[in-house]
Design a protein around this motif. Structure first.
Motif, PDB file in Angstrom:
ATOM      1  N   ASP A  80       0.574  -1.144  -0.142  1.00 49.54           N
ATOM      2  CA  ASP A  80       0.144  -0.012  -0.121  1.00 49.54           C
ATOM      3  C   ASP A  80       0.617   1.154  -0.337  1.00 49.54           C
ATOM      4  N   GLU A  81       1.934   1.325   1.035  1.00 51.43           N
ATOM      5  CA  GLU A  81       2.485   2.618   0.590  1.00 51.43           C
ATOM      6  C   GLU A  81       3.716   2.632  -0.206  1.00 51.43           C
ATOM      7  N   ALA A  82       3.746   1.689  -1.160  1.00 46.02           N
ATOM      8  CA  ALA A  82       4.539   1.658  -2.255  1.00 46.02           C
ATOM      9  C   ALA A  82       3.651   2.301  -3.703  1.00 46.02           C
ATOM     10  N   LYS A  83       1.988   1.789  -3.662  1.00 46.65           N
ATOM     11  CA  LYS A  83       1.339   2.188  -4.344  1.00 46.65           C
ATOM     12  C   LYS A  83       1.170   3.321  -4.124  1.00 46.65           C
ATOM     13  N   MET A  84       1.395   3.944  -2.894  1.00 40.76           N
ATOM     14  CA  MET A  84       1.116   5.585  -2.691  1.00 40.76           C
ATOM     15  C   MET A  84       1.630   6.241  -3.406  1.00 40.76           C
ATOM     16  N   GLU A  85       3.126   5.774  -3.251  1.00 42.98           N
ATOM     17  CA  GLU A  85       4.503   6.334  -4.060  1.00 42.98           C
ATOM     18  C   GLU A  85       4.139   6.374  -4.850  1.00 42.98           C
ATOM     19  N   LEU A  86       3.818   5.386  -5.695  1.00 47.46           N
ATOM     20  CA  LEU A  86       3.830   5.227  -7.124  1.00 47.46           C
ATOM     21  C   LEU A  86       2.627   6.248  -7.481  1.00 47.46           C
ATOM     22  N   HIS A  87       1.874   6.412  -7.116  1.00 44.70           N
ATOM     23  CA  HIS A  87       0.757   7.349  -7.383  1.00 44.70           C
ATOM     24  C   HIS A  87       0.853   8.860  -6.983  1.00 44.70           C
ATOM     25  N   THR A  88       1.379   9.495  -6.025  1.00 43.08           N
ATOM     26  CA  THR A  88       2.343  10.687  -5.739  1.00 43.08           C
ATOM     27  C   THR A  88       3.069  11.038  -6.917  1.00 43.08           C
ATOM     28  N   LEU A  89       3.670  10.256  -7.581  1.00 43.73           N
ATOM     29  CA  LEU A  89       4.952   9.973  -8.239  1.00 43.73           C
ATOM     30  C   LEU A  89       4.666  10.503  -9.987  1.00 43.73           C
ATOM     31  N   ARG A  90       3.930   9.658  -9.497  1.00 44.81           N
ATOM     32  CA  ARG A  90       3.100   9.804 -11.608  1.00 44.81           C
ATOM     33  C   ARG A  90       2.068  11.526 -11.338  1.00 44.81           C
ATOM     34  N   ARG A  91       1.411  11.917 -10.420  1.00 42.11           N
ATOM     35  CA  ARG A  91       0.752  12.668 -10.354  1.00 42.11           C
ATOM     36  C   ARG A  91       1.984  14.201 -10.416  1.00 42.11           C
ATOM     37  N   ALA A  92       2.871  13.684  -9.453  1.00 44.85           N
ATOM     38  CA  ALA A  92       3.810  15.273 -10.586  1.00 44.85           C
ATOM     39  C   ALA A  92       4.895  15.299 -11.635  1.00 44.85           C
ATOM     40  N   PRO A  93       5.024  16.816 -11.840  1.00 38.25           N
ATOM     41  CA  PRO A  93       4.385  17.260 -12.680  1.00 38.25           C
ATOM     42  C   PRO A  93       6.269  16.806 -13.886  1.00 38.25           C
TER      43      PRO A  93
END
Length: 113
Positions: A80-93
């Motif tokens: 779950d932590e890795a998914k959240m990190e991936l989601h954050t990185l994909r949304r970053a410009p």
């Protein structure tokens, strides 16, 4: 596997049912340190012992699988932590790239003298 379970379970149920129907006589149950005597039908005593064995087996299996369940929870938490990190990185410009010219660097070897 599911059919195999039914193939094994149905005859056991039939045998236990036949045993219960055929053994209705009472037997004296004496619990030694206690002063009580009980008159219990044989089939009821047998079914209670089977139920006790089942509950004991479930309890043993529950304690046996405790470590694996704990590890599974830890792995799910990490996922779950890795998914959240991936989601954050994909949304970053995306990072800005430099607009200069890039020089290619190569290494050349000189012949040995």
């Amino acid at each position: 596997m599911r059919r195999f379970a039914w193939i094994v379970t149905l005859p056991i149920i039939a045998i236990v049912t036949a045993f219960a129907v055929m053994n209705r006589q009472e037997v004296a149950l004496n619990l030694w340190p206690l002063p009580w005597d009980f008159a219990v039908p044989v089939f009821l005593l047998t079914l209670l012992l089977i139920l006790f064995g089942f509950c004991f087996g479930v309890l043993v299996m529950w304690f046996t699988g405790a470590r694996q369940r704990r590890q599974l929870r830890a792995v799910k938490r990490d996922l779950d932590e890795a998914k959240m990190e991936l989601h954050t990185l994909r949304r970053a410009p995306p990072p800005q790239r430099a607009t200069g010219t890039a020089l290619a660097t190569t290494q050349t070897r000189l012949p040995a003298a």
